[in-house]
Design a protein around this motif. Sequence first.
Motif, short mmCIF file in Angstrom:
data_model
loop_
_atom_site.label_atom_id
_atom_site.label_comp_id
_atom_site.label_asym_id
_atom_site.label_seq_id
_atom_site.Cartn_x
_atom_site.Cartn_y
_atom_site.Cartn_z
N ALA A 165 11.50 15.03 25.11
CA ALA A 165 10.75 14.55 23.94
C ALA A 165 9.83 13.41 24.34
O ALA A 165 10.23 12.47 25.04
CB ALA A 165 11.72 14.07 22.85
N ARG A 166 8.57 13.50 23.87
CA ARG A 166 7.60 12.42 24.06
C ARG A 166 6.69 12.37 22.83
O ARG A 166 6.24 13.40 22.34
CB ARG A 166 6.76 12.63 25.33
N PHE A 167 6.40 11.12 22.38
CA PHE A 167 5.62 10.95 21.16
C PHE A 167 4.59 9.84 21.36
O PHE A 167 4.92 8.76 21.85
CB PHE A 167 6.53 10.59 19.98
N ASP A 168 3.36 10.12 20.96
CA ASP A 168 2.32 9.09 20.98
C ASP A 168 2.62 8.05 19.90
O ASP A 168 3.14 8.38 18.84
CB ASP A 168 0.94 9.69 20.72
N GLY B 110 -8.00 12.46 18.68
CA GLY B 110 -9.08 11.51 18.49
C GLY B 110 -9.58 11.43 17.06
O GLY B 110 -10.16 10.41 16.65
N ASP B 111 -9.37 12.48 16.28
CA ASP B 111 -9.81 12.47 14.87
C ASP B 111 -8.77 11.86 13.94
O ASP B 111 -8.91 11.92 12.71
CB ASP B 111 -10.14 13.89 14.42
N GLY B 112 -7.70 11.27 14.51
CA GLY B 112 -6.68 10.64 13.70
C GLY B 112 -5.60 11.58 13.19
O GLY B 112 -4.72 11.16 12.45
N ILE B 113 -5.67 12.85 13.58
CA ILE B 113 -4.66 13.82 13.17
C ILE B 113 -3.50 13.79 14.16
O ILE B 113 -3.70 13.78 15.38
CB ILE B 113 -5.26 15.25 13.10
N TYR B 114 -2.29 13.77 13.63
CA TYR B 114 -1.10 13.77 14.49
C TYR B 114 -0.58 15.20 14.60
O TYR B 114 -0.35 15.88 13.60
CB TYR B 114 -0.01 12.87 13.90
N HIS B 115 -0.40 15.65 15.85
CA HIS B 115 0.10 17.00 16.13
C HIS B 115 1.54 16.91 16.60
O HIS B 115 1.84 16.22 17.58
CB HIS B 115 -0.74 17.67 17.20
N MET B 116 2.43 17.58 15.91
CA MET B 116 3.82 17.65 16.31
C MET B 116 4.13 19.09 16.70
O MET B 116 4.00 20.01 15.87
CB MET B 116 4.74 17.21 15.18
N ILE B 117 4.50 19.29 17.96
CA ILE B 117 4.78 20.63 18.47
C ILE B 117 6.22 20.65 18.96
O ILE B 117 6.61 19.89 19.86
CB ILE B 117 3.82 21.02 19.61
N LEU B 118 7.03 21.53 18.36
CA LEU B 118 8.44 21.68 18.70
C LEU B 118 8.65 23.09 19.23
O LEU B 118 8.25 24.07 18.57
CB LEU B 118 9.32 21.45 17.48
N THR B 119 9.26 23.23 20.39
CA THR B 119 9.47 24.55 20.98
C THR B 119 10.89 24.66 21.54
O THR B 119 11.50 23.68 21.94
CB THR B 119 8.47 24.84 22.12
N ASP B 120 11.39 25.89 21.53
CA ASP B 120 12.59 26.22 22.31
C ASP B 120 12.29 27.49 23.10
O ASP B 120 11.37 28.24 22.77
CB ASP B 120 13.82 26.40 21.41
N ASP B 121 13.03 27.68 24.19
CA ASP B 121 12.79 28.87 25.02
C ASP B 121 13.93 29.87 24.89
O ASP B 121 14.23 30.63 25.82
CB ASP B 121 12.58 28.48 26.49
N GLY B 122 14.58 29.85 23.72
CA GLY B 122 15.64 30.81 23.46
C GLY B 122 15.08 32.11 22.91
O GLY B 122 13.89 32.42 23.08
N ILE B 123 15.93 32.83 22.19
CA ILE B 123 15.44 34.08 21.60
C ILE B 123 14.53 33.73 20.42
O ILE B 123 14.71 32.71 19.77
CB ILE B 123 16.61 34.98 21.15
N LEU C 245 7.02 25.55 16.64
CA LEU C 245 6.56 25.03 15.36
C LEU C 245 5.50 23.97 15.65
O LEU C 245 5.78 22.97 16.31
CB LEU C 245 7.72 24.41 14.57
N HIS C 246 4.30 24.20 15.14
CA HIS C 246 3.19 23.27 15.36
C HIS C 246 2.71 22.82 13.98
O HIS C 246 2.19 23.63 13.20
CB HIS C 246 2.07 23.95 16.14
N ILE C 247 2.86 21.54 13.68
CA ILE C 247 2.39 21.02 12.41
C ILE C 247 1.44 19.86 12.67
O ILE C 247 1.52 19.17 13.70
CB ILE C 247 3.55 20.56 11.50
N THR C 248 0.56 19.63 11.73
CA THR C 248 -0.38 18.50 11.82
C THR C 248 -0.35 17.73 10.50
O THR C 248 -0.17 18.32 9.43
CB THR C 248 -1.81 18.97 12.10
N PHE C 249 -0.52 16.44 10.59
CA PHE C 249 -0.63 15.63 9.38
C PHE C 249 -1.41 14.37 9.69
O PHE C 249 -1.59 13.99 10.86
CB PHE C 249 0.76 15.27 8.83
N THR C 250 -1.92 13.75 8.65
CA THR C 250 -2.70 12.52 8.80
C THR C 250 -1.80 11.33 8.50
O THR C 250 -1.36 11.15 7.36
CB THR C 250 -3.89 12.51 7.84
N PRO C 251 -1.49 10.52 9.51
CA PRO C 251 -0.65 9.34 9.27
C PRO C 251 -1.37 8.36 8.34
O PRO C 251 -2.53 8.03 8.56
CB PRO C 251 -0.45 8.74 10.66
#
Length: 367
Positions: free
Chosen positions: A255-258, A302-315, A355-361
């Motif tokens: 896990a890493r977060f800006d 750079g446009d101020g949008i936060y991207h949260m990408i969560l992945t697993d390599d299971g089925i 799961l890839h979601i975006t939101f404006t903080p």
Amino acid sequence: MRADNHPRHADRMQTLHSYNVLDTPHEAEFDDIVQLASSICDTPISLISFLDTDRNWFKAEVGTGLQEAPRDTAFCAHALLETEFVEINDTLNDPRTRNNPLALGDPHLRFYAGAQLVGHDGLPLGMLCVFDKKPRHLTVQQRNAMQVLARLVMKQLDLRRALRIQDTLRREIDHRVKNSLQSVSSLIRLQAHASGSDEVRAALDTVHRRIETVAALHHALYRTDTGNRIPLNLYLNRIAQLIGDGLPDSIRLDARFDPVEVDSSAAAAMASILNEFAANSAKHAFGDGRNGQLVFRGTLAGDGIYHMILTDDGIGLSDRGQANPGLGLLIIEAAIQQIEAQIIPYTGEGPGHRLHITFTPTVPADG
């Protein structure tokens, strides 16, 4: 003549100390008031003074260069015992001050006028006062202005006192909430260990992790002095650590977060998304005990949008055999709606789920 103590001296001193004003540094807000008082009344000396047990302490002053003076020579000690506004037109002709060394000798103070600084309980704490070196009278407008300025002094101090009381109460509540969460968390952990059912243990572990998430959010709020603002990266790092500690040894979490600041509700929503994604993956994507990895990434574009990408390599989802969405997926959907996030469809190939979601903080206002 030395002034007597106020009839409610002990109560008055207790009130004065509750404001935490004695021996504090000079501040522009109060310096401006004494400058204005001298200008309005055309006097060379002006003070915001608070009468302590054995001294007259000055929060702000014009024309003396002093921080305090002995109580025995304080004109304010007399004025404190009288009406809300006191004017001594000639100090050498007034029985309260005619023997005062400050009137008889240097600096030869011949005129005094003061408006009482009244505490929250109605007790006088000090004076906003002006001095001149010649006998004189104030106009009605000057007296009214002095009383207005005195009320401004106390409004500033009353506000600060209220904020300190509020902060003390908040810290006491925070302490009790922290202890309560720790107690509940410990009880659930003990129940999980004592259970002979794998399903019960799994359910209690999920509840335990959710309580720990709430506790981590509470800790982030308790430790910060920035009101409702939460450093999302630090908070989610803590959540990821809690999630990783609860995963089977066969599943790794990266896990890493800006860094970005959000309000507490957005932080809680993001933590719920991470929690439920991990729980769902552990149960379904790696349910057969296979080795695997979860990857959480939070990136501020750079446009101020936060991207949260969560992945697993299971089925993948299509192979998980869930006819209806489970509680975890419903919680994720509710959290996504709460922060008004957008889901970015994944068009790539390969095993696992993404799961890839975006939101404006939205940085909340202070307080």
